[in-house]
Design a protein around this motif. Structure first.
Motif, PDB file in Angstrom:
ATOM      1  N   GLU A 106      47.924  85.172  25.535  1.00 26.69           N
ATOM      2  CA  GLU A 106      46.665  85.706  26.041  1.00 26.69           C
ATOM      3  C   GLU A 106      46.563  85.393  27.534  1.00 26.69           C
ATOM      4  O   GLU A 106      46.946  84.308  27.973  1.00 26.69           O
ATOM      5  N   TYR A 107      46.022  86.357  28.289  1.00 25.78           N
ATOM      6  CA  TYR A 107      45.894  86.208  29.730  1.00 25.78           C
ATOM      7  C   TYR A 107      44.510  86.635  30.179  1.00 25.78           C
ATOM      8  O   TYR A 107      43.951  87.607  29.667  1.00 25.78           O
ATOM      9  N   THR A 108      43.988  85.925  31.185  1.00 21.90           N
ATOM     10  CA  THR A 108      42.674  86.262  31.725  1.00 21.90           C
ATOM     11  C   THR A 108      42.775  87.529  32.579  1.00 21.90           C
ATOM     12  O   THR A 108      43.839  87.809  33.154  1.00 21.90           O
ATOM     13  N   PRO A 109      41.683  88.263  32.689  1.00 25.97           N
ATOM     14  CA  PRO A 109      41.696  89.460  33.541  1.00 25.97           C
ATOM     15  C   PRO A 109      42.116  89.156  34.989  1.00 25.97           C
ATOM     16  O   PRO A 109      42.876  89.919  35.583  1.00 25.97           O
ATOM     17  N   ASN A 110      41.653  88.038  35.538  1.00 28.18           N
ATOM     18  CA  ASN A 110      41.998  87.711  36.922  1.00 28.18           C
ATOM     19  C   ASN A 110      43.484  87.424  37.090  1.00 28.18           C
ATOM     20  O   ASN A 110      44.090  87.819  38.089  1.00 28.18           O
ATOM     21  N   LEU A 111      44.098  86.736  36.129  1.00 30.01           N
ATOM     22  CA  LEU A 111      45.538  86.465  36.215  1.00 30.01           C
ATOM     23  C   LEU A 111      46.338  87.764  36.112  1.00 30.01           C
ATOM     24  O   LEU A 111      47.324  87.949  36.825  1.00 30.01           O
ATOM     25  N   ILE A 112      45.899  88.665  35.245  1.00 27.33           N
ATOM     26  CA  ILE A 112      46.578  89.953  35.095  1.00 27.33           C
ATOM     27  C   ILE A 112      46.527  90.720  36.422  1.00 27.33           C
ATOM     28  O   ILE A 112      47.545  91.210  36.911  1.00 27.33           O
ATOM     29  N   LYS A 113      45.342  90.796  37.003  1.00 30.28           N
ATOM     30  CA  LYS A 113      45.190  91.512  38.275  1.00 30.28           C
ATOM     31  C   LYS A 113      46.021  90.866  39.378  1.00 30.28           C
ATOM     32  O   LYS A 113      46.684  91.560  40.160  1.00 30.28           O
ATOM     33  N   LYS A 114      45.999  89.543  39.431  1.00 29.67           N
ATOM     34  CA  LYS A 114      46.764  88.840  40.467  1.00 29.67           C
ATOM     35  C   LYS A 114      48.265  89.031  40.270  1.00 29.67           C
ATOM     36  O   LYS A 114      49.006  89.223  41.230  1.00 29.67           O
ATOM     37  N   SER A 115      48.716  89.010  39.011  1.00 35.49           N
ATOM     38  CA  SER A 115      50.141  89.165  38.719  1.00 35.49           C
ATOM     39  C   SER A 115      50.660  90.547  39.087  1.00 35.49           C
ATOM     40  O   SER A 115      51.799  90.696  39.509  1.00 35.49           O
ATOM     41  N   VAL A 116      49.812  91.557  38.934  1.00 34.19           N
ATOM     42  CA  VAL A 116      50.258  92.932  39.154  1.00 34.19           C
ATOM     43  C   VAL A 116      49.925  93.433  40.561  1.00 34.19           C
ATOM     44  O   VAL A 116      50.749  94.080  41.198  1.00 34.19           O
ATOM     45  N   ALA A 117      48.719  93.112  41.041  1.00 32.95           N
ATOM     46  CA  ALA A 117      48.272  93.665  42.323  1.00 32.95           C
ATOM     47  C   ALA A 117      48.229  92.637  43.452  1.00 32.95           C
ATOM     48  O   ALA A 117      47.980  93.008  44.595  1.00 32.95           O
ATOM     49  N   GLY A 118      48.423  91.363  43.123  1.00 32.48           N
ATOM     50  CA  GLY A 118      48.432  90.352  44.171  1.00 32.48           C
ATOM     51  C   GLY A 118      47.086  89.728  44.455  1.00 32.48           C
ATOM     52  O   GLY A 118      46.985  88.795  45.233  1.00 32.48           O
ATOM     53  N   THR A 119      46.030  90.245  43.829  1.00 37.86           N
ATOM     54  CA  THR A 119      44.695  89.681  44.001  1.00 37.86           C
ATOM     55  C   THR A 119      43.963  89.715  42.665  1.00 37.86           C
ATOM     56  O   THR A 119      44.066  90.693  41.927  1.00 37.86           O
ATOM     57  N   GLY A 120      43.245  88.636  42.387  1.00 37.04           N
ATOM     58  CA  GLY A 120      42.535  88.519  41.115  1.00 37.04           C
ATOM     59  C   GLY A 120      41.310  89.388  40.993  1.00 37.04           C
ATOM     60  O   GLY A 120      40.693  89.436  39.932  1.00 37.04           O
ATOM     61  N   HIS A 121      40.960  90.069  42.066  1.00 36.90           N
ATOM     62  CA  HIS A 121      39.779  90.938  42.028  1.00 36.90           C
ATOM     63  C   HIS A 121      40.132  92.385  42.351  1.00 36.90           C
ATOM     64  O   HIS A 121      39.320  93.127  42.887  1.00 36.90           O
ATOM     65  N   ALA A 122      41.343  92.778  41.975  1.00 35.98           N
ATOM     66  CA  ALA A 122      41.794  94.152  42.231  1.00 35.98           C
ATOM     67  C   ALA A 122      40.951  95.147  41.432  1.00 35.98           C
ATOM     68  O   ALA A 122      40.472  94.840  40.337  1.00 35.98           O
ATOM     69  N   THR A 154      52.426  91.223  33.088  1.00 38.23           N
ATOM     70  CA  THR A 154      52.017  89.835  33.317  1.00 38.23           C
ATOM     71  C   THR A 154      52.772  88.907  32.380  1.00 38.23           C
ATOM     72  O   THR A 154      53.284  87.865  32.792  1.00 38.23           O
ATOM     73  N   HIS A 155      52.877  89.304  31.128  1.00 30.98           N
ATOM     74  CA  HIS A 155      53.602  88.468  30.171  1.00 30.98           C
ATOM     75  C   HIS A 155      55.086  88.389  30.542  1.00 30.98           C
ATOM     76  O   HIS A 155      55.688  87.307  30.443  1.00 30.98           O
ATOM     77  N   ALA A 156      55.665  89.482  30.967  1.00 33.05           N
ATOM     78  CA  ALA A 156      57.069  89.465  31.379  1.00 33.05           C
ATOM     79  C   ALA A 156      57.289  88.463  32.511  1.00 33.05           C
ATOM     80  O   ALA A 156      58.296  87.764  32.537  1.00 33.05           O
ATOM     81  N   HIS A 157      56.320  88.356  33.415  1.00 36.64           N
ATOM     82  CA  HIS A 157      56.439  87.454  34.557  1.00 36.64           C
ATOM     83  C   HIS A 157      56.165  85.995  34.188  1.00 36.64           C
ATOM     84  O   HIS A 157      56.716  85.092  34.810  1.00 36.64           O
ATOM     85  N   HIS A 158      55.305  85.773  33.198  1.00 38.36           N
ATOM     86  CA  HIS A 158      54.857  84.411  32.895  1.00 38.36           C
ATOM     87  C   HIS A 158      55.448  83.825  31.614  1.00 38.36           C
ATOM     88  O   HIS A 158      55.255  82.644  31.356  1.00 38.36           O
TER      89      HIS A 158
END
Length: 174
Positions: A106-122, A154-158
């Motif tokens: 499970e991943y938080t929305p902010n971690l997902i955004k940061k992992s993919v777009a570089g910012t947690g508030h994308a 995100t899961h692939a990266h983490h």
């Protein structure tokens, strides 16, 4: 991709629309496999809508044979009733891969955004643009699909760091 390729399903739970996306990763490259949206009938009672989500995710897992699953964690709404319903939808989609023997992260929305777009508030459109860049063969028609693919990425990266952390935890005494 080499012999160490893993197939991951990402799931963006929702009672009206649950996005799903399947990717393959060899630790370096990502490949788009498939994505879509499950839309339970809105006129059905809650139990049947949850059943439709469970059956839908189960069928997708059986069709695409991922090895691991990742699900977005619930965020708290101002409306407690909506939060509770989202939590129930998450329960249904968490149960499906678990019942089929997949490891579920499970991943938080902010971690997902940061992992993919570089910012947690994308914003949604930034996530969609990055998914199109990272998975050029991806064909997604909704933000729900793009979000599910972002969860899988995100899961692939983490996943490796999560596995290492789990291996370092002390065993619980029986």
């Amino acid at each position: 991709m080499n012999g160490r390729t893993i197939r991951i399903i990402g799931i963006d739970p929702g009672l009206r629309r649950t996005g799903w996306g399947v990717v393959e990763s060899d630790g370096v490259r990502l490949v788009y496999v498939a994505s879509g949206v499950i839309t339970p009938p809105t006129d059905d009672d809650l139990a049947y809508r949850l059943s439709a989500l469970f059956d839908g995710i189960t069928g997708i897992i059986q069709s695409f044979s991922p090895s691991e699953a990742a699900v977005e964690e619930t965020f708290v709404n101002e409306n407690p009733r909506s939060t509770l319903k989202l939590g129930q939808a998450r329960g249904a989609v968490l149960l499906a891969p678990a019942r089929l023997g997949l490891r579920v992260a499970e991943y938080t929305p902010n971690l997902i955004k940061k992992s993919v777009a570089g910012t947690g508030h994308a914003e949604k459109r930034q996530i969609q643009a990055m998914i199109a860049f990272l998975l050029p063969k991806a064909t997604f028609e909704s933000a729900d699909e793009a979000d599910a693919l972002a969860i899988a990425i995100t899961h692939a990266h983490h996943r490796v760091s999560r596995a290492r952390a789990a291996a370092l935890r002390p065993l619980k005494a029986v």
